[in-house]
Design an enzyme around this catalytic site. Structure first.
Site, PDB file in Angstrom:
ATOM      1  CG  HIS A 119     -80.464   1.780 -75.364  1.00  0.00           C
ATOM      2  ND1 HIS A 119     -79.744   2.953 -75.431  1.00  0.00           N
ATOM      3  CD2 HIS A 119     -81.772   2.125 -75.555  1.00  0.00           C
ATOM      4  CE1 HIS A 119     -80.572   3.966 -75.660  1.00  0.00           C
ATOM      5  NE2 HIS A 119     -81.799   3.487 -75.739  1.00  0.00           N
ATOM      6  CG  ASP A 163     -83.902   6.106 -80.602  1.00  0.00           C
ATOM      7  OD1 ASP A 163     -84.745   5.312 -81.050  1.00  0.00           O
ATOM      8  OD2 ASP A 163     -83.875   6.495 -79.424  1.00  0.00           O
ATOM      9  CG  HIS A 165     -83.834   7.408 -75.836  1.00  0.00           C
ATOM     10  ND1 HIS A 165     -84.945   6.828 -76.409  1.00  0.00           N
ATOM     11  CD2 HIS A 165     -84.280   8.190 -74.830  1.00  0.00           C
ATOM     12  CE1 HIS A 165     -86.029   7.227 -75.764  1.00  0.00           C
ATOM     13  NE2 HIS A 165     -85.656   8.060 -74.805  1.00  0.00           N
ATOM     14  CG  ASP A 240     -87.315   7.853 -79.962  1.00  0.00           C
ATOM     15  OD1 ASP A 240     -86.691   8.305 -80.932  1.00  0.00           O
ATOM     16  OD2 ASP A 240     -86.864   6.951 -79.222  1.00  0.00           O
TER      17      ASP A 240
END
Length: 329
Positions: A119, A163, A165, A240
């Site tokens: 990110h 991931d 995200h 995750d």
């Protein structure tokens, strides 16, 4: 197989903070006990020059001295401290050391026990990510490859981001770079809510289970191979997507995530590609469940590393250009 860690640089987080800092030390403890073939090394910090291959000098300086604007510090999700700045550098350094290891030996696997900080943009962080370790590693390996081999055979890097995200920072950094292919397989409605276009984005609905996820991954890897020829794979093996994750919203089982790892690592191994992996996100209601996903990733990686090492030994002990004369029919 070599893996690099920086979990002894612990951030002083406020009580009740949702980031599971304890998972990194717990992962190292379990690897040392259960998988002693994983050689664990303390990560060195990334230098200013290495970070500047991706990040702006002003941002690097602000992280070093704690002068980042309060709104940008809140976007990262961690309060500033000297330990935060040092841990961020060493998290990048761990991926750099892993990448140098596999490139120097011409194949195999190596890992960062943390990392996958996808990110982070060039000039800011976000979502618990300070610096973008995969982006810095891709740039540094390309630069070192250029010094060794010259401009005729530039190194192409595939970033396989699994991931839950989307890797928005990574996608933005390489948006106009044909030498790095960014693939992100993620939850459609999950963070970040404003996504950046990767070279290939695969969005999954809330509640997606093993079969749907693995089918989408197979198609994505086929598309990656059709469009790109990497010399190095950087794999973000987030925990995750697991069904027990507080922030994931997908429903993958332990077996499904292990199958995911086998697909990616097997895909790279069949093509003779060196692979570096990092652990990315994992926010399980049960910390041990998150760590178990990650331990399983290391078990799969060790299987592939053993095969690679056996093949390397066979190749080294077979004389080049050997010819058999008067061979038996």
């Amino acid at each position: 197989m070599h893996a690099f860690y920086a979990d002894h640089f612990v951030l002083p987080l406020p009580s009740g903070h949702r980031f599971p800092m304890a998972k990194y030390a717990r992962l190292r403890e379990r690897l040392a006990t259960e998988l002693p073939e994983v050689a664990l090394h303390e990560a060195l910090p990334a230098s200013d020059g290495e970070l500047a291959l991706v990040h702006t000098p002003a941002y690097i300086d602000a992280i070093a001295h704690g002068t980042l604007a309060p709104a940008l510090q809140r976007e990262i999700g961690f309060p500033w401290s000297p330990a935060m700045a040092e841990r961020a550098r060493r998290s990048v350094g761990a991926t750099l050391q892993a990448a140098r290891r596999v490139m120097a030996q011409g194949g195999g696997l190596a890992a960062n026990l943390a990392g996958g900080t996808h990110h982070a943009y060039a000039d800011k962080g976000g979502g618990f990510c300070v610096f973008n370790d995969f982006a810095v590693a891709a740039r540094l390996m390309q630069a070192e490859h250029l010094r060794r081999h010259g401009p005729r055979a530039p190194l192409q890097v595939a970033i396989v981001d699994l991931d839950v995200h989307q890797g928005n920072g990574t996608a933005r950094i390489f948006a106009n770079d044909a030498s790095v292919f960014t693939l992100s397989l993620h939850g459609a409605k999950n963070f970040p809510f404003r996504k950046e276009p990767s070279d290939l984005d695969v969005e999954l609905p809330d509640g997606a289970r093993d079969d749907e996820y693995l089918h989408a991954l197979d198609l994505a890897l086929d598309e990656l191979e059709r469009r790109f020829e990497p010399g190095l794979v950087l794999y973000l093996a987030g925990a995750d997507p697991h069904e027990g994750d507080r922030l994931g919203r997908l429903k993958l089982s332990f077996d499904g995530l292990e199958a995911r790892d086998r697909r990616v690592m097997g895909w790279a191994a069949r093509r003779g590609l060196p692979l570096v992996f990092a652990m990315g996100g994992g926010y399980g209601h049960d910390l041990e469940a998150t760590v178990q996903v990650q331990v399983n990733t290391y078990r799969v990686a060790l299987e592939h590393e053993r095969r690679w090492q056996a093949q390397a030994v066979r190749s080294a002990t077979t004389p080049a250009g050997m010819r058999w004369h008067n061979a038996r029919p």
